[in-house]
Write an enzyme that holds these catalytic residues in place. Sequence first.
Site, mmCIF file in Angstrom:
data_model
loop_
_atom_site.group_PDB
_atom_site.id
_atom_site.type_symbol
_atom_site.label_atom_id
_atom_site.label_comp_id
_atom_site.label_asym_id
_atom_site.label_seq_id
_atom_site.Cartn_x
_atom_site.Cartn_y
_atom_site.Cartn_z
ATOM 1 N N THR A 1 0.755 -1.212 0.286
ATOM 2 C CA THR A 1 0.118 0.016 0.071
ATOM 3 C C THR A 1 0.912 1.145 0.047
ATOM 4 O O THR A 1 2.110 1.064 0.225
ATOM 5 C CB THR A 1 -0.999 0.077 1.226
ATOM 6 O OG1 THR A 1 -0.232 -0.019 2.398
ATOM 7 C CG2 THR A 1 -1.881 -0.933 1.122
ATOM 8 N N ALA B 1 3.568 -1.091 4.507
ATOM 9 C CA ALA B 1 2.964 0.041 4.953
ATOM 10 C C ALA B 1 4.063 1.333 4.993
ATOM 11 O O ALA B 1 4.982 1.080 5.671
ATOM 12 C CB ALA B 1 2.368 -0.010 6.500
ATOM 13 N N VAL C 1 7.719 -2.438 7.087
ATOM 14 C CA VAL C 1 7.991 -0.888 6.817
ATOM 15 C C VAL C 1 8.451 -0.550 5.541
ATOM 16 O O VAL C 1 9.511 -0.921 5.245
ATOM 17 C CB VAL C 1 8.746 -0.480 8.072
ATOM 18 C CG1 VAL C 1 8.912 1.190 7.879
ATOM 19 C CG2 VAL C 1 8.294 -0.783 9.319
ATOM 20 N N LYS C 2 7.600 -0.027 4.757
ATOM 21 C CA LYS C 2 7.994 0.551 3.493
ATOM 22 C C LYS C 2 8.759 2.074 3.592
ATOM 23 O O LYS C 2 8.360 3.077 3.892
ATOM 24 C CB LYS C 2 6.804 0.741 2.680
ATOM 25 C CG LYS C 2 7.021 0.863 1.244
ATOM 26 C CD LYS C 2 5.795 0.625 0.576
ATOM 27 C CE LYS C 2 5.757 0.437 -0.969
ATOM 28 N NZ LYS C 2 4.250 0.663 -1.723
ATOM 29 N N VAL C 3 10.142 2.099 3.013
ATOM 30 C CA VAL C 3 10.896 2.990 3.260
ATOM 31 C C VAL C 3 11.625 3.542 2.013
ATOM 32 O O VAL C 3 11.826 2.655 1.037
ATOM 33 C CB VAL C 3 12.221 2.587 3.918
ATOM 34 C CG1 VAL C 3 12.849 4.056 4.293
ATOM 35 C CG2 VAL C 3 11.804 2.450 5.428
#
Length: 215
Positions: A27, A60, A86-88
């Site tokens: 997402t 996310a 965790v999307k970085v």
Amino acid sequence: MKFFIDTANLAQIKEAQDLGVLDGVTTNPSLMAKEGIKGQNNILKHYVDICKIVTGDVSAEVIATDFEGIIKEGEALADLHERIVVKVPMIRDGVKAIKYFTDKGIKTNCTLVFSAGQALLAAKAGATYVSPFIGRLDDISVDGIGLIEDIRTIYDVHGFETEILAASIRHPLHIVQCAKAGADVATCPLSAITALLNHPLTDKGLAQFLADAKK
């Protein structure tokens, strides 16, 4: 190859899950906004709702672009559910944050990757996933699938465990090409996944079988 669905739409996620081929979800803020999810509390709740549907990882995305901000947001996201990744973004402080999260045992997805060099840095920092955006490369006449092949070669030569998560997939042919190129994961709209079902000869053959069965 794993199939992730790139959406925040719960109905589509449920449909993909029911199809029996869903391995996870990705997402981003744009997808949340598309579904009318506004306000930080509602966004966080929506991530949890997604995690309740799927059995795999759910990426996310953080909004911050500074190290301290990425860490604060990332830790809050990781605390939501055990399946949160965790999307970085692929920026200097993003790479630093990925190393921090890796040392803390928090899974990460390095997003907005457009070169093999960027993918190499993400893997060195310990990213769980790296997300090359092949469709956006194709849009500027750069070979997106070629990038997947280059990353696959580098990771295999050096033994990196980071998974290649092919993103910005536009159509079913992209999915097949990514599978051939060695991507570990393809994330795409539900329409691209269900389009793999379709072939005119399948429709023709089924129609013939049914007609013969009536005779």
